[in-house]
Structures are given as structure tokens and as C-alpha cells.
Design a protein around this motif. Structure first.
Motif, PDB file in Angstrom:
ATOM      1  N   GLN A   1      19.613  12.463   1.515  1.00  0.00           N
ATOM      2  CA  GLN A   1      19.819  11.610   2.612  1.00  0.00           C
ATOM      3  C   GLN A   1      18.664  11.604   3.556  1.00  0.00           C
ATOM      4  OE1 GLN A   1      22.616  12.951   6.081  1.00  0.00           O
ATOM      5  NE2 GLN A   1      23.573  11.176   5.383  1.00  0.00           N
ATOM      6  N   GLN A   2      18.087  13.099   3.380  1.00  0.00           N
ATOM      7  CA  GLN A   2      16.653  13.347   4.285  1.00  0.00           C
ATOM      8  C   GLN A   2      15.602  12.806   3.631  1.00  0.00           C
ATOM      9  OE1 GLN A   2      16.611  14.870   7.302  1.00  0.00           O
ATOM     10  NE2 GLN A   2      14.745  14.934   7.494  1.00  0.00           N
ATOM     11  N   ALA A   3      15.617  13.003   2.457  1.00  0.00           N
ATOM     12  CA  ALA A   3      14.345  12.363   1.808  1.00  0.00           C
ATOM     13  C   ALA A   3      14.256  10.798   1.776  1.00  0.00           C
ATOM     14  CB  ALA A   3      14.460  12.650   0.257  1.00  0.00           C
ATOM     15  N   GLN A   4      15.489  10.061   1.783  1.00  0.00           N
ATOM     16  CA  GLN A   4      15.375   8.709   2.052  1.00  0.00           C
ATOM     17  C   GLN A   4      15.352   8.204   3.519  1.00  0.00           C
ATOM     18  OE1 GLN A   4      18.647   6.593  -0.023  1.00  0.00           O
ATOM     19  NE2 GLN A   4      18.798   5.337   1.714  1.00  0.00           N
ATOM     20  N   ARG A   5      15.868   9.281   4.266  1.00  0.00           N
ATOM     21  CA  ARG A   5      15.201   8.774   5.779  1.00  0.00           C
ATOM     22  C   ARG A   5      13.978   8.959   6.214  1.00  0.00           C
ATOM     23  NH1 ARG A   5      18.555  12.312   8.069  1.00  0.00           N
ATOM     24  NH2 ARG A   5      20.180  10.853   8.489  1.00  0.00           N
ATOM     25  N   GLU A   6      13.340  10.145   5.307  1.00  0.00           N
ATOM     26  CA  GLU A   6      11.879  10.278   5.641  1.00  0.00           C
ATOM     27  C   GLU A   6      11.053   9.302   4.903  1.00  0.00           C
ATOM     28  OE1 GLU A   6      10.490  12.630   7.568  1.00  0.00           O
ATOM     29  OE2 GLU A   6      12.027  13.303   8.249  1.00  0.00           O
ATOM     30  N   LEU A   7      11.529   8.780   3.730  1.00  0.00           N
ATOM     31  CA  LEU A   7      10.671   7.699   3.122  1.00  0.00           C
ATOM     32  C   LEU A   7      10.685   6.411   3.898  1.00  0.00           C
ATOM     33  CD1 LEU A   7       9.491   6.462   0.326  1.00  0.00           C
ATOM     34  CD2 LEU A   7      11.745   5.875  -0.278  1.00  0.00           C
ATOM     35  N   HIS A   8      11.648   6.201   4.569  1.00  0.00           N
ATOM     36  CA  HIS A   8      11.961   4.831   5.213  1.00  0.00           C
ATOM     37  C   HIS A   8      11.099   4.941   6.473  1.00  0.00           C
ATOM     38  CE1 HIS A   8      14.398   1.888   3.240  1.00  0.00           C
ATOM     39  NE2 HIS A   8      15.172   2.931   2.904  1.00  0.00           N
TER      40      HIS A   8
ATOM     41  N   ASP B   1       5.589   8.377  -6.505  1.00  0.00           N
ATOM     42  CA  ASP B   1       6.235   9.841  -6.808  1.00  0.00           C
ATOM     43  C   ASP B   1       7.574  10.164  -5.939  1.00  0.00           C
ATOM     44  OD1 ASP B   1       4.060  10.145  -8.529  1.00  0.00           O
ATOM     45  OD2 ASP B   1       3.016  11.343  -7.662  1.00  0.00           O
ATOM     46  N   THR B   2       7.428   9.716  -4.558  1.00  0.00           N
ATOM     47  CA  THR B   2       8.713  10.141  -3.960  1.00  0.00           C
ATOM     48  C   THR B   2       9.964   9.345  -4.198  1.00  0.00           C
ATOM     49  OG1 THR B   2       7.257  10.614  -2.030  1.00  0.00           O
ATOM     50  CG2 THR B   2       9.442  10.263  -1.460  1.00  0.00           C
ATOM     51  N   ARG B   3       9.528   8.093  -4.703  1.00  0.00           N
ATOM     52  CA  ARG B   3      10.597   7.142  -5.026  1.00  0.00           C
ATOM     53  C   ARG B   3      11.478   7.734  -6.312  1.00  0.00           C
ATOM     54  NH1 ARG B   3      10.875   2.066  -2.693  1.00  0.00           N
ATOM     55  NH2 ARG B   3      11.512   0.857  -4.572  1.00  0.00           N
ATOM     56  N   ASN B   4      10.599   7.956  -7.041  1.00  0.00           N
ATOM     57  CA  ASN B   4      11.010   8.514  -8.379  1.00  0.00           C
ATOM     58  C   ASN B   4      11.834   9.929  -8.061  1.00  0.00           C
ATOM     59  OD1 ASN B   4       9.674   6.686  -9.972  1.00  0.00           O
ATOM     60  ND2 ASN B   4       8.007   7.953 -10.392  1.00  0.00           N
ATOM     61  N   GLU B   5      11.425  10.578  -7.191  1.00  0.00           N
ATOM     62  CA  GLU B   5      12.360  11.892  -6.780  1.00  0.00           C
ATOM     63  C   GLU B   5      13.617  11.410  -6.311  1.00  0.00           C
ATOM     64  OE1 GLU B   5       9.753  14.314  -3.975  1.00  0.00           O
ATOM     65  OE2 GLU B   5       8.415  14.639  -5.831  1.00  0.00           O
ATOM     66  N   LEU B   6      13.573  10.399  -5.388  1.00  0.00           N
ATOM     67  CA  LEU B   6      14.935   9.986  -4.938  1.00  0.00           C
ATOM     68  C   LEU B   6      15.715   9.376  -5.775  1.00  0.00           C
ATOM     69  CD1 LEU B   6      13.739   8.147  -1.537  1.00  0.00           C
ATOM     70  CD2 LEU B   6      15.521   9.785  -1.831  1.00  0.00           C
ATOM     71  N   ARG B   7      15.246   8.883  -7.118  1.00  0.00           N
ATOM     72  CA  ARG B   7      16.052   8.183  -8.097  1.00  0.00           C
ATOM     73  C   ARG B   7      16.655   9.414  -8.777  1.00  0.00           C
ATOM     74  NH1 ARG B   7      12.437   5.221  -9.951  1.00  0.00           N
ATOM     75  NH2 ARG B   7      12.893   3.307  -8.786  1.00  0.00           N
ATOM     76  N   SER B   8      15.935  10.414  -9.028  1.00  0.00           N
ATOM     77  CA  SER B   8      16.170  11.684  -9.680  1.00  0.00           C
ATOM     78  C   SER B   8      17.316  12.374  -8.610  1.00  0.00           C
ATOM     79  CB  SER B   8      15.192  12.628  -9.997  1.00  0.00           C
ATOM     80  OG  SER B   8      15.837  13.791 -10.568  1.00  0.00           O
ATOM     81  N   LEU B   9      17.366  12.622  -7.594  1.00  0.00           N
ATOM     82  CA  LEU B   9      18.501  13.215  -6.795  1.00  0.00           C
ATOM     83  C   LEU B   9      19.622  12.288  -6.690  1.00  0.00           C
ATOM     84  CD1 LEU B   9      16.365  14.144  -3.464  1.00  0.00           C
ATOM     85  CD2 LEU B   9      17.459  15.780  -5.335  1.00  0.00           C
TER      86      LEU B   9
ATOM     87  N   GLU C   1       0.851  -1.304   0.054  1.00  0.00           N
ATOM     88  CA  GLU C   1       0.179   0.132  -0.049  1.00  0.00           C
ATOM     89  C   GLU C   1       0.858   1.156  -0.040  1.00  0.00           C
ATOM     90  OE1 GLU C   1      -2.505  -0.281   3.360  1.00  0.00           O
ATOM     91  OE2 GLU C   1      -4.041  -1.580   2.406  1.00  0.00           O
ATOM     92  N   LEU C   2       1.788   1.285   0.902  1.00  0.00           N
ATOM     93  CA  LEU C   2       2.712   2.352   1.089  1.00  0.00           C
ATOM     94  C   LEU C   2       3.670   2.696  -0.384  1.00  0.00           C
ATOM     95  CD1 LEU C   2       3.941   2.206   4.577  1.00  0.00           C
ATOM     96  CD2 LEU C   2       2.802   3.932   3.630  1.00  0.00           C
ATOM     97  N   LEU C   3       3.972   1.394  -0.968  1.00  0.00           N
ATOM     98  CA  LEU C   3       4.663   1.407  -2.077  1.00  0.00           C
ATOM     99  C   LEU C   3       3.908   2.228  -3.433  1.00  0.00           C
ATOM    100  CD1 LEU C   3       6.418  -1.925  -2.410  1.00  0.00           C
ATOM    101  CD2 LEU C   3       7.563   0.341  -2.120  1.00  0.00           C
ATOM    102  N   GLN C   4       2.637   1.868  -3.324  1.00  0.00           N
ATOM    103  CA  GLN C   4       1.712   2.604  -4.229  1.00  0.00           C
ATOM    104  C   GLN C   4       1.589   4.089  -3.986  1.00  0.00           C
ATOM    105  OE1 GLN C   4       0.150   1.478  -6.900  1.00  0.00           O
ATOM    106  NE2 GLN C   4       0.316  -0.756  -6.667  1.00  0.00           N
ATOM    107  N   GLU C   5       1.504   4.220  -2.446  1.00  0.00           N
ATOM    108  CA  GLU C   5       1.338   5.819  -2.356  1.00  0.00           C
ATOM    109  C   GLU C   5       2.388   6.666  -2.485  1.00  0.00           C
ATOM    110  OE1 GLU C   5      -0.035   6.103   1.698  1.00  0.00           O
ATOM    111  OE2 GLU C   5      -1.671   4.531   1.275  1.00  0.00           O
TER     112      GLU C   5
END
Length: 595
Positions: free
Chosen positions: A525-532, A467-475, A460-464
Motif C-alpha cells: 500500500q505504501q509503495a503504491q502510494r509513493e509510486l503514484h 524497477d519500482t513497478r516490478n517490486e510492486l508486482r512482486s509484493l 518519462e516517469l514510467l521509464q524511470e
């Protein structure tokens, strides 16, 4: 192996169709390999509804790898009993659909499976962590205090059932709790409830000449949901010892504390404390899943044998399975309490897994008398005449049941009882990587399916958070590009034949790139921490550690042919489905194929 009756079709089998009463019989026959004369179609008063396929119509979009997967909800509404005049109008989100999928690691053609087996605890019976794990925790604390002499202050402690997750590793000697990636590199480490800074973590686990295996006896693997309470209690004891050394007996170190926790847990199981409480009020501790029985019916109607292999003894097994099948049970007669046995060919209790999976295990197998729980001697499962009798007979079975109930034995006995010719003909469903999946797969070659209840929330969270995961990949890509430019520029300044003026002109560009790199590093680093933290405040995503698969995910991939969030998700697929894995990719293929 059971023989299927071609003149009847399992009710759950129809749940695989996007059922509309207007569907013509000719179009229906085109979907499955039955002749129109081999059976008749009737729509009984009770229908099991399932929503349409994930992609394409029933005929399927052949370009889609998921064309045979079925839309479903996040709760078992589609297996509830409903009146045919009350069509289900609830709409399900894409995230809910994905949570009920059966995911495939290795190709598995169900047509080659002649027997499907199940574990009971945390597989067929899903326990409620907020009540059951709290019960286990409370019982363990009492044993530590009253039986093993720990300080009475422990009785005031409380249990946070959401804190620990599967896949962690306990360092018994140091009192640390670790989360590792698939290469066994420690990525997250806590001493009790104190997070270890990177330098301390690397000093302990990163700067060694010989890689640690992180296995027993110095480490404990938290691979089962049963272990979460003891892991939490171990962390509490580590903190307690550090802060109150005078309240801990002399000579008691972290390793001994863990050993005592395990001893206390075993005491709770041996004296029946936990199971007596569950037996008094099953609904308080076990999740109510009305789709278990329809799933078992579907498998049996498809002609397959079904069996249950559990470490629990007969008395507790009967209580749990009676609760799970009670919607389909008539309580009017005393014998009806065994009616759940009609869904199995063989039930083996007290199996002592994982030792059960070893053929060289010489454990005796006994017949169980269901009414009394008495054990009767057998000759490797074959009836033995009692002294003074020349006729060998098994005890009477539960009403309307041909199921045979045993205690002990090993896998060779099971194969003989079910007439299994090849281990690859068996699919076994369990929740424990080591006790159920690894041994049955590695030792026997059984096909395996792992139940991962945590997967529902994770998907469920992966679906939500797509976009955040794509932004992380871009960063990450931007950071790598800037680092490449910076390294080339520094190389030019250091080694190319440049005069002083040329080098000074390049210096501001180096400073700018270094500043940009640091900003991107911190942002990433901050975006990945918030994602996890969205997945879990402390341990992050169950199946990931940073960008790498976690140790737990690696084990799932290695040993489970299939995995899913609930065992009843099997009822959403044809019993003859050919499960196929997605394509594997190497790093050099990603950019080329735009994966």
C-alpha cells in the motif's frame, strides 16, 4: 485530394532516414518504393535531422513491433533548421525516445488516408498552462465577483495550475472531485481540497443499489485542458462555502456555484478577454513549436489534403496560426500574414464542434474574406452570385494560397469541399476526447488521433520507475500467495477432522501468516502510494488508478485510433506508415506467455 509530385521529395520525409552523407543512392532506393528514374536526390542547404530507428537498422528487425519507429528527442531539435556542415551530436536517452512515439490502439494504414485534419487550440497550438490557464482563471474570478455578485475575497485567490488533471469528474451536487477507474469505480475522492476517507467515499459512491452513470447533468467531465482552471476554482468555492457560509448568498449550493463558474468562463470567451490578451503577446501564452510547418509540408507533399476545423473565429485563428508558422513567413509584405494558408486546403472556423460532426446539423456555411473577416453567403459551399451580378466568385485568398476559408457548416460540407468519398479516408487530430475524438469517431467513423501533452512526462516517469513497478508486482504476488496459504490453513482448522492438539499446532502458523500478510499489505500500500505520488501528488498516474486503467485511459483506448504527446510527432514517421497495435492479452495469458 492533392496529387503528389513524384519528382520531389518532402524535406521532412528525409528526416525519416538515419541520414548519413555517405549513404549510397542504391541503398536509399531500396528503402522506398520509388524507381531510380522517378526522381532525383538533392541535399539542400537546410536539412531536417532525425536520429536512427528505435530498434534495428533502416531495413528493420522484422521481429520487433517497433521496427519502423524512429528515435527522437524530447524537444523538436530534429525539425529545426540546421546547416548541413553541423551534424547533430546530442545523444538522447531511451525515455526521451519513447515520449515522442505515436501509439496505436487500432490498426491504421496511412495509405488509405486521403485527408488529414486538425483542431487548433491545444492541438496545433499548445498553450502554456502557467500563463494561459492562469489568465483564464483570473478572468473567471473577476467575472464571478463583478458580474455575478460573489464576495470580493475571491479576488485575492491564486491558481495552482499543476493541481488538477484531465480525466476527473466533478460531482456538482456534493462538491466532490472524483477519479475513477475504467469500470467507473471511484478510487480517489476529494470534497473541495479535503480527501474523503475510504468509509465516507464508499458510503456515497459504493453502497448503492443502482450504479451511477457519472454523466451530465449531475456530473461534469474534465476532459479538456481548458477545464482545469474551472475545476480548481470549483474546489476553492466548495472550501469557501464550507468555511464561510455567511459570505455565500442564501440558496447558493455547490451545483449553482459550478453553474456560475461555467457562466463566468463563457463570459470571458464571449467578450474576448482571453483572446485579446493572447493576441497582444502570443509568445507568452503559446508554446513555440518549429516542427508544425515541416509536418504539414510533409503531409501535403505526400499527396494528401489537409484541413483545419476549429471553434475559434477567423480573427483569432489567423493570429495563432501566423504565430506558429512565423519561422517560415516573410513579413515584408502585408499579404504575407496569410501565408500559413498554403499548408491547408480548407479552413473552417466557428465550427461549433461537436455539433459540426452531425450531418443533420443544418448550420449555414459562409465564405470568409481573410482581409476583413467579412462573411459571404454560399450555397452549401458553392459560390453564389451577389445581387446585381451574374458571376459567382469567392473572395480573394491569401498570397500563394489555394486554401478556402469558411465559417460554420457541418461535416457534409467539408466532405464535399474535399471530395471525400468515405469517412474512413479521413484522419482527424484533436485534444478533446468528447469534442474532437468521440463524436468524429462514433458518429462519422473518421480515423482519430488524440494529442495528450501530459503523456511526455508520464512516459518519462514510467521509464524511470520500471524497477519500482516490478517490486510492486512482486509484493502483490507474495501477498496473494500468503493469503492462499492462510485461507487453506483456516479451512483445514475449521472443517477438516482434526483433534484439539492438531488444531493448536496449526494456530501459531496461522498467526505467523496473518502477520506476514499484514506486513506485505502495508508495504504494498505504501509503495503504491509513493509510486503514484511520483506522477502527481494528489491524483497519481494519469492513465492508471491503482492497477486498473483510469477512466481517461479507457476513453483514449476506446475512441482514439492513435495517440501521442505532440501533433508534430507525426513528422517522425513515414506518411505511408502502417500503424499496428500491440497484441491484447487476457488475464489467463499473462503467466503462460510471461507478459
Amino acid at each position: 485530394m492533392r496529387t503528389s509530385n513524384k519528382k520531389s521529395v518532402s524535406l521532412c520525409f528525409f528526416s525519416l532516414l538515419p541520414l548519413h552523407l555517405s549513404t549510397s543512392s542504391s541503398s536509399l532506393f531500396s528503402l522506398f518504393p520509388f524507381s531510380s528514374t522517378s526522381f532525383t536526390i538533392s541535399f539542400p542547404r537546410r536539412l531536417l535531422f532525425a536520429s536512427r530507428f528505435i530498434s534495428g537498422s533502416v531495413s528493420g528487425d522484422r521481429s520487433s513491433p517497433h521496427r519502423n519507429r524512429i528515435r527522437s528527442g524530447s524537444d523538436p531539435w530534429y525539425c529545426n533548421t540546421m546547416d548541413e556542415t553541423e551534424p547533430n551530436k546530442r545523444q538522447r536517452s531511451l525515455s526521451s525516445i519513447a515520449t515522442r512515439q505515436v501509439f496505436c490502439n487500432r490498426a491504421l494504414n496511412m495509405k488509405g488516408i486521403v485527408a488529414v485534419g486538425f483542431d487548433m487550440d491545444y492541438t496545433l497550438a499548445q498553450y502554456k498552462p502557467e500563463t494561459f490557464e492562469s489568465l483564464a482563471y483570473g478572468g473567471t474570478v473577476k467575472k464571478l465577483v463583478h458580474d455575478l455578485g460573489y464576495h470580493t475575497e475571491l479576488l485575492e485567490w491564486s491558481f495552482d495550475w499543476k493541481y488538477m488533471v484531465r480525466g476527473l469528474v466533478l460531482d456538482k451536487k456534493r462538491g466532490n472531485i472524483l477519479k475513477m477507474d475504467r469500470h467507473k469505480y471511484v478510487k480517489v475522492a476529494y470534497h473541495g481540497f479535503r480527501e474523503l476517507p475510504k468509509e465516507e467515499k464508499m458510503g456515497i459512491y459504493g453502497n448503492t443499489f443502482v450504479r451511477d452513470s457519472f454523466d451530465e447533468p449531475d456530473y461534469a467531465l474534465i476532459d479538456t485542458l481548458f477545464s482545469l482552471a474551472e475545476a480548481y476554482l470549483f474546489a476553492q468555492l466548495v472550501d469557501f462555502k464550507d468555511k464561510n457560509p455567511d459570505k455565500v448568498s442564501a440558496g447558493v449550493d455547490y451545483a449553482l456555484m459550478y453553474k456560475d463558474v461555467r457562466a463566468a468562463v463563457d463570459l470571458c470567451h464571449r467578450d474576448g478577454t482571453l483572446k485579446q490578451m493572447v493576441a497582444k503577446d502570443p509568445q507568452r501564452y503559446i508554446k513555440d513549436d518549429a516542427s508544425i510547418v515541416p509536418m504539414l509540408k510533409m503531409l501535403r507533399d505526400s499527396g494528401r489534403s489537409t484541413f483545419l476545423v476549429t471553434n475559434s473565429l477567423w480573427d483569432y485563428t489567423n493570429i495563432v496560426m501566423t504565430f506558429l508558422s512565423r519561422r517560415d513567413t516573410d513579413y515584408s509584405g502585408a499579404a504575407s500574414k496569410f501565408s500559413w494558408l498554403q499548408y491547408f486546403d480548407v479552413v473552417i472556423t466557428g465550427s461549433a464542434k461537436p455539433g459540426f460532426f452531425h450531418v443533420e446539423n443544418r448550420a449555414n456555411i459562409f465564405e470568409v474574406v481573410p482581409e476583413s473577416g467579412m462573411l459571404v453567403n454560399t450555397d452549401n459551399g458553392t459560390p453564389m452570385p451577389q445581387v446585381g451580378s451574374t458571376i459567382a466568385s469567392f473572395p480573394t485568398k491569401g498570397s500563394n494560397s489555394t486554401c478556402r476559408i469558411f465559417q460554420g457548416g457541418n461535416v457534409a460540407h467539408l466532405h464535399k469541399l474535399l471530395n471525400i468519398e468515405s469517412s474512413s479516408q479521413v484522419l482527424y487530430v484533436g485534444d478533446h476526447i468528447y469534442g474532437d475524438i468521440l463524436r468524429s469517431k462514433k458518429v462519422l467513423g473518421w480515423r482519430t488521433m488524440l494529442v495528450v501533452p501530459e503523456l511526455e512526462r508520464e512516459v518519462e516517469l514510467l521509464q524511470e520507475l520500471k524497477d519500482t513497478r516490478n517490486e510492486l508486482r512482486s509484493l502483490r504476488t507474495q501477498r496473494d500467495d500468503i493469503e492462499d496459504k492462510l485461507h487453506r490453513l483456516k479451512w483445514s482448522v475449521k472443517f477438516e477432522d482434526l483433534n484439539t492438539d492438531q488444531k493448536e499446532k496449526l494456530h501459531p502458523e496461522v498467526v505467523t501468516l496473518e502477520s506476514q500478510r499484514e506486513q506485505l499489505r502495508l508495504a504494498h500500500q505504501q509503495a503504491q502510494r509513493e509510486l503514484h505520488k511520483k506522477f502527481h501528488e494528489v491524483w497519481g498516474q494519469l492513465m492508471k488508478t491503482g492497477y486498473q486503467n483510469s477512466r481517461f485511459a479507457h476513453q483514449v483506448e476506446r475512441f482514439a485510433c492513435l495517440y501521442t504527446s505532440e501533433v508534430s510527432n507525426l513528422s517522425l514517421y513515414s506518411p505511408d506508415k502502417y500503424y499496428r497495435p500491440s497484441e491484447d492479452f487476457m488475464p489467463h495469458e499473462f503467466d503462460i506467455l510471461e507478459v
